[in-house]
Write an enzyme that holds these catalytic residues in place. Structure first.
Site, PDB file in Angstrom:
ATOM      1  CG  ASP A  17     -20.150   2.391   5.531  1.00 60.89           C
ATOM      2  OD1 ASP A  17     -21.127   3.157   5.593  1.00 60.89           O
ATOM      3  OD2 ASP A  17     -19.412   2.150   6.496  1.00 60.89           O
ATOM      4  CB  SER A  75     -17.060   4.460   3.545  1.00 58.35           C
ATOM      5  OG  SER A  75     -18.151   4.416   4.379  1.00 58.35           O
ATOM      6  CB  SER A  81      -0.881  -0.013   1.260  1.00 62.30           C
ATOM      7  OG  SER A  81      -1.355   1.285   1.527  1.00 62.30           O
ATOM      8  CB  ALA A 109     -12.377  11.401   7.257  1.00 56.90           C
TER       9      ALA A 109
HETATM   10  C1  GLA Z   1     -20.650   3.309   9.926  1.00 58.62           C
HETATM   11  C2  GLA Z   1     -21.034   1.895   9.581  1.00 58.62           C
HETATM   12  C3  GLA Z   1     -22.361   1.854   8.816  1.00 58.62           C
HETATM   13  C4  GLA Z   1     -23.436   2.651   9.523  1.00 58.62           C
HETATM   14  C5  GLA Z   1     -22.902   4.028   9.941  1.00 58.62           C
HETATM   15  C6  GLA Z   1     -23.891   4.795  10.779  1.00 58.62           C
HETATM   16  O1  GLA Z   1     -20.371   4.024   8.770  1.00 58.62           O
HETATM   17  O2  GLA Z   1     -20.031   1.293   8.794  1.00 58.62           O
HETATM   18  O3  GLA Z   1     -22.747   0.531   8.627  1.00 58.62           O
HETATM   19  O4  GLA Z   1     -23.941   1.959  10.620  1.00 58.62           O
HETATM   20  O5  GLA Z   1     -21.688   3.929  10.657  1.00 58.62           O
HETATM   21  O6  GLA Z   1     -25.002   5.112  10.038  1.00 58.62           O
END
Ligand code: GLA
Length: 428
Positions: free
Chosen positions: A211, A160, A101, A157
């Protein structure tokens, strides 16, 4: 519009005395591909001609509304970011996985796929090898591989970055193994499910599925209305809602507060466990089965098991948040995106007061942005730090950015990062 907004830096006023805003730029696709091809040649070039089988990428996401609802069988409304994680990958004839990476220079992560199992691997490679493991568990033939990654999705942050990594690997493996799942939405839902298993069972983060669904199933110019009720078909579980900010003269500003954010710690799991406990006490499969009009009755029924009121506050958030998400999507469908601001603010208050997942920095963004004219603002993602979003008239972006920067400076906080989020394309 994006370029215009970004290109338009204030020369006078409050910001002139402060450092210019830190814009977290996304990479053009050819830039991402160039980076991972070079990294691949560097890391694995000696063993072959130095070329990968291809380059794939997947976006981070930002959630417009519907927070902590996915693992409650509820609704969420994410969009894909223009910021993506890039993977260059080459299949191998054995079941070895070797990874490098740009974010961990000089290190190689290695495992045998046959040895990947819950609790058996750790580090960032667990997210990658976990996807191959989950696809195998779903009955697909997946070979070993060499892969490198690089990313412009901000890390830690709440945008995702881990789902972007999983989903980029998922589409890469789908392609080199000839599975064809990425070719349609039902197959993408299957890839998303494998990525969720990788994250839950191999990486050990008990997250819901929003996500990964966002990264694989969002489309450009649309928000994804995700219905997480168990047992729905792919067609029923995701609806694309046109979300044309530019036509509405609006922009979605994302503020990375740089406050520490971690989902693997106990807080997220504790919220999830409280919701599951409340649903069990109510004799329901999930809190999705509490209709908004049945909320007072459900809260009454929980009272005797809930001396400190924690369970009731969690339920209050989840049930009202699902209703707000449905209402938000309806307004967007009706072309009234400029009317969603109050729903965003109500969502933030609910997450702050009832769900208790906000942070000082997130509250500060919401206050500063709304005082500077944002139509609405809220924390986004899991919380406890991470990012907040503000819906802003295109002409007000600079003023809102200046106000947020000033508020952070006044509070003695590290300067935040900013990005603009037009609804972007899925993993490919
Ligand atoms: C994180 C988790 C998601 C969701 C959000 C809150 O991003 O990965 O699955 O639960 O928190 O909405």
């Amino acid at each position: 519009m994006r370029a215009d907004v970004r290109g338009h830096r204030p020369v006078h006023g409050i910001l002139s005395a402060m450092t210019s805003p830190d814009w977290l730029e996304s990479w053009p696709a050819d830039e991402g591909a160039r980076r991972v091809r070079a990294l691949f040649a560097d890391a694995f070039g000696a063993s072959d001609d130095g070329a990968p089988d291809g380059v794939w990428s997947a976006p981070g996401r930002v959630n417009l509304i519907g927070e902590h609802t996915d693992y409650n069988g509820g609704l969420a409304l994410p969009i894909a970011l223009p910021h993506r994680t890039y993977v260059a990958l080459r299949r191998r004839d054995d079941d070895v996985v070797r990874l490098a990476s740009a974010q961990a220079p000089g290190e190689t992560w290695t495992a045998r796929l046959s040895e990947v199992a819950p609790g058996a691997v750790s580090g960032w490679g667990a997210y990658v090898a976990g996807v191959a493991w989950a696809l195998r568990r779903a009955g697909h033939q997946v070979p070993g591989f060499d892969a490198v990654v690089d990313s412009c999705v901000p890390f830690g942050a709440g945008l995702s970055s881990s789902a972007a990594l999983e989903c980029a690997v998922a589409v890469a493996l789908d392609d080199v193994a000839g599975l064809g799942l990425a070719d349609d939405d039902a197959g993408r839902a299957e890839l998303a499910a494998a990525c969720v298993r990788a994250e839950n069972e191999i990486a050990g983060a008990p997250t819901g599925g929003m996500d990964q669904a966002a990264s694989l199933r969002c489309t450009e110019g649309h928000a994804l209305l995700l219905d997480c009720r168990p047992g729905l078909s792919p067609l029923e579980s995701a609806t694309r809602v046109p979300f044309d900010l530019e036509a509405a003269g609006l922009a979605l500003l994302v503020v990375d507060t740089r406050a520490e954010h971690a989902l693997v710690d106990g807080q997220y799991a504790a919220r999830r466990a409280a919701c599951e406990k409340a649903a069990a006490l109510l004799g329901l499969d999930s809190l999705r089965d509490v209709p908004a009009e049945g909320l007072p009755e459900a809260l009454d029924a929980l009272a005797e098991h809930d001396p400190d009121g924690v369970l009731r506050r969690r339920v209050q958030h989840v049930v009202t948040e699902i209703a707000r998400t449905a209402e938000f999507a309806e307004l967007v469908r009706a072309g009234k995106v400029d009317e969603v601001g109050p729903l965003m603010l109500a969502s933030h208050t609910s997450l702050r007061v009832d769900y208790e997942v906000s942070a000082r920095e997130l509250d500060l963004v919401v206050e500063a942005a709304t005082s500077a004219g944002a139509l609405g603002a809220r924390m986004t993602g899991g919380g406890f730090g991470g990012s907040a979003i503000a819906l802003v008239r295109a002409g007000d972006v600079d003023a809102v950015v200046a106000a947020v920067q000033q508020a952070f400076d006044d509070a003695g906080l590290r300067a935040p990062g900013f990005l603009l989020a037009p609804p972007s394309a899925p993993a490919a």
